[in-house]
Design a protein around this motif. Structure first.
Motif, short mmCIF file in Angstrom:
data_model
loop_
_atom_site.label_atom_id
_atom_site.label_comp_id
_atom_site.label_asym_id
_atom_site.label_seq_id
_atom_site.Cartn_x
_atom_site.Cartn_y
_atom_site.Cartn_z
N ALA A 65 0.85 -1.19 0.00
CA ALA A 65 0.00 0.00 0.00
C ALA A 65 0.89 1.24 0.00
N ILE A 66 0.37 2.33 -0.57
CA ILE A 66 1.10 3.60 -0.60
C ILE A 66 0.27 4.62 0.16
N VAL A 67 0.89 5.33 1.08
CA VAL A 67 0.20 6.33 1.89
C VAL A 67 0.75 7.71 1.53
N GLU A 68 -0.15 8.62 1.20
CA GLU A 68 0.22 10.00 0.89
C GLU A 68 -0.74 10.95 1.60
N ASP A 69 -0.25 12.13 1.93
CA ASP A 69 -1.07 13.17 2.55
C ASP A 69 -1.40 14.23 1.52
N THR A 70 -2.55 14.87 1.68
CA THR A 70 -2.92 15.94 0.76
C THR A 70 -2.24 17.25 1.13
N SER A 71 -1.50 17.27 2.19
CA SER A 71 -0.82 18.51 2.61
C SER A 71 0.68 18.39 2.41
N GLN A 79 -4.82 17.62 -2.78
CA GLN A 79 -4.13 16.81 -3.78
C GLN A 79 -3.06 15.93 -3.14
N ALA A 80 -3.11 14.65 -3.49
CA ALA A 80 -2.07 13.71 -3.07
C ALA A 80 -1.39 13.18 -4.33
N ARG A 81 -0.08 13.14 -4.33
CA ARG A 81 0.67 12.68 -5.51
C ARG A 81 1.25 11.30 -5.23
#
Length: 127
Positions: A65-71, A79-81
């Motif tokens: 799994a990949i975890v990204e924050d929108t900040s 937006q999460a990249r």
């Protein structure tokens, strides 16, 4: 007593959140695998800032799994990249399409919730 009862219907429920994509698919043989933007919005289309977005394998396979924050400084608050290139993204044998699923952790202390299934990202193999 009527004043107390009159205030009962003012409770608001949670507002559902979902993801939106700038591109409608990711091609595992294409150039958009390395950077893919996901946007978090509520049911009315409003931006949901400071959320955590988790990409998990659906029909497509990924290492983890990949975890990204929108900040994370991508420019937009919602937006999460994601970078799928390093995750060994692939499709099962004899399949040319699959999906990546997304889970959202809305910011704490808000009335946003992620109770319903979210949009899935289409993964294609055009090669």
């Amino acid at each position: 007593m009527l004043q107390i009862l009159g205030g009962i219907d003012t409770f608001e429920g949670d507002t559902e959140v979902d993801v939106e994509f700038e591109e409608d698919q990711v091609d595992i043989d294409g150039s958009n695998v390395d950077e893919f933007d996901v946007f978090v919005v509520d049911a009315d289309g409003n931006e949901v800032p400071d959320a955590t977005v988790v990409a998990v394998p659906g029909d497509a396979r990924m290492d983890d799994a990949i975890v990204e924050d929108t900040s994370d400084g991508t420019g937009a608050d919602n937006q999460a990249r994601f970078n799928f290139e390093d995750e060994n993204l692939e499709l099962p044998p004899d399949q040319h399409t699959g999906t990546i699923e997304f889970e959202i952790q809305p910011p704490t202390g808000t009335n946003w919730a992620d109770d319903e299934p979210n949009e899935e990202l289409l993964v294609v193999d055009s090669g």
